[in-house]
Design an enzyme around this catalytic site. Structure first.
Site, PDB file in Angstrom:
ATOM      1  N   SER A  80       0.849  -1.307   0.139  1.00 18.14           N
ATOM      2  CA  SER A  80       0.065  -0.036   0.075  1.00 18.14           C
ATOM      3  C   SER A  80       0.975   1.192   0.137  1.00 18.14           C
ATOM      4  CB  SER A  80      -0.985   0.087   1.213  1.00 18.14           C
ATOM      5  OG  SER A  80      -1.651  -1.130   1.355  1.00 18.14           O
TER       6      SER A  80
HETATM    7  N1  SAH Z   1      -1.079  -4.699   3.750  1.00 16.39           N
HETATM    8  C1  SAH Z   1      -0.510  -5.170   2.818  1.00 16.39           C
HETATM    9  C2  SAH Z   1      -1.326  -4.734   1.400  1.00 16.39           C
HETATM   10  C3  SAH Z   1      -1.505  -6.225   0.597  1.00 16.39           C
HETATM   11  S1  SAH Z   1      -2.498  -6.043  -0.639  1.00 16.39           S
HETATM   12  C4  SAH Z   1       0.834  -4.407   2.620  1.00 16.39           C
HETATM   13  O1  SAH Z   1       1.136  -3.610   3.359  1.00 16.39           O
HETATM   14  O2  SAH Z   1       1.903  -5.172   1.927  1.00 16.39           O
HETATM   15  C5  SAH Z   1      -3.988  -7.075  -0.013  1.00 16.39           C
HETATM   16  C6  SAH Z   1      -3.307  -8.490   0.181  1.00 16.39           C
HETATM   17  O3  SAH Z   1      -4.718  -9.130   0.766  1.00 16.39           O
HETATM   18  C7  SAH Z   1      -2.903  -9.200  -0.959  1.00 16.39           C
HETATM   19  O4  SAH Z   1      -1.671  -9.685  -0.387  1.00 16.39           O
HETATM   20  C8  SAH Z   1      -3.867 -10.415  -1.093  1.00 16.39           C
HETATM   21  O5  SAH Z   1      -3.284 -11.528  -1.281  1.00 16.39           O
HETATM   22  C9  SAH Z   1      -4.504 -10.364   0.574  1.00 16.39           C
HETATM   23  N2  SAH Z   1      -6.057 -10.865   0.464  1.00 16.39           N
HETATM   24  C10 SAH Z   1      -6.904 -10.816  -0.454  1.00 16.39           C
HETATM   25  N3  SAH Z   1      -8.291 -11.661  -0.285  1.00 16.39           N
HETATM   26  C11 SAH Z   1      -7.705 -12.251   0.963  1.00 16.39           C
HETATM   27  C12 SAH Z   1      -8.553 -12.935   1.862  1.00 16.39           C
HETATM   28  N4  SAH Z   1      -9.684 -13.410   1.667  1.00 16.39           N
HETATM   29  N5  SAH Z   1      -7.889 -13.538   2.998  1.00 16.39           N
HETATM   30  C13 SAH Z   1      -6.544 -13.007   3.262  1.00 16.39           C
HETATM   31  N6  SAH Z   1      -5.800 -12.223   2.645  1.00 16.39           N
HETATM   32  C14 SAH Z   1      -6.384 -11.767   1.316  1.00 16.39           C
END
Ligand code: SAH
Length: 220
Positions: A67
């Site tokens: 993010s």
């Molecule tokens: N907070 C993270 C942003 C990650 S983007 C950072 O700082 O890097 C969102 C993440 O949510 C992705 O890695 C994706 O795989 C995960 N995601 C999406 N749906 C999900 C679910 N149902 N359960 C767990 N993770 C999920």
């Protein structure tokens, strides 16, 4: 100008990033301090390390994103954390947001649906010496019932609708922050428990997150 900025030390570049976030409305000193003391280059792929101190989202493995620091700051601030809080985070991704949360709360439970991302994030938590992060490979849409209720919940992937399962795992006066919406642009919402099983809901800003998907990823 950009090239010159790249010659500065990580500390200088982080300080500059924090100034930019402050000017955009991230004002909580604890949150700004957590961002200033977290080496974002540790969380970005080699190809993008030079851009780790820019205020932008960047690609990570598995087609996901780390993010934008401004959004991390705003969402963390919106959660109103305290040192005693037990926090659930859905979507570990790179682990950057997890690390910020871990510096401002007692325990962070974080769930990710890609094994590869989970393993890489776990290695980073270990290398950084974080001792209050508990990870789980699974479908975060279901929350973490065995550890509920939580003081705070942060969802870092876009839920298409009100995340009812997660709201049911929040303490009566808890706070949940999540991007809500089906399209490429979602509304960042804050749900604040009223202590009687209800919530007040605020729309904070428009955001762009990858979708919250059902189930765990079959690929690595
Ligand atoms: N907070 C993270 C942003 C990650 S983007 C950072 O700082 O890097 C969102 C993440 O949510 C992705 O890695 C994706 O795989 C995960 N995601 C999406 N749906 C999900 C679910 N149902 N359960 C767990 N993770 C999920």
């Amino acid at each position: 100008m950009a090239e010159k900025a790249n010659e500065d030390s990580p500390e200088t570049r982080l300080a500059r990033l924090v100034l930019a976030l402050r000017s955009q409305g991230v004002s909580d000193p604890g949150v700004l301090n957590a961002i200033e003391t977290t080496p974002r280059e540790v969380f970005t792929p080699d190809l993008f390390k030079a851009r780790a101190f820019e205020d932008s989202a960047l690609p990570i493995a598995c087609g996901q994103t780390i993010s934008q620091p401004y959004i991390v700051g705003l969402m963390t601030q919106a959660l109103k954390l305290g040192p005693r809080a037990r926090v659930l985070e859905i979507g570990t991704g790179s682990g950057y947001q997890t690390t910020i949360l871990s510096k401002l709360s007692r325990l962070v439970y974080t769930v990710e649906r890609y094994r590869t991302l989970m393993r890489e994030a776990e290695a980073r938590f270990k290398a950084l010496g974080l001792t209050n992060v508990i990870t789980r490979f699974g479908d975060g849409g279901e929350g973490w019932p065995e550890q509920a209720p939580f003081d705070r919940i942060m969802v870092t992937a876009a839920a298409s609708d009100e995340p009812k399962a997660l709201l049911s795992q929040l303490k009566p006066n808890g706070i949940l922050v999540a991007p809500i919406g089906k399209g490429p642009v979602q509304s960042l919402r804050r749900y604040t428990g009223d202590g009687k099983g209800g919530f007040t809901v605020e729309a904070l800003i428009d955001v762009r997150f990858v979708p919250l998907l059902d189930g765990v990823a079959k690929e690595l």
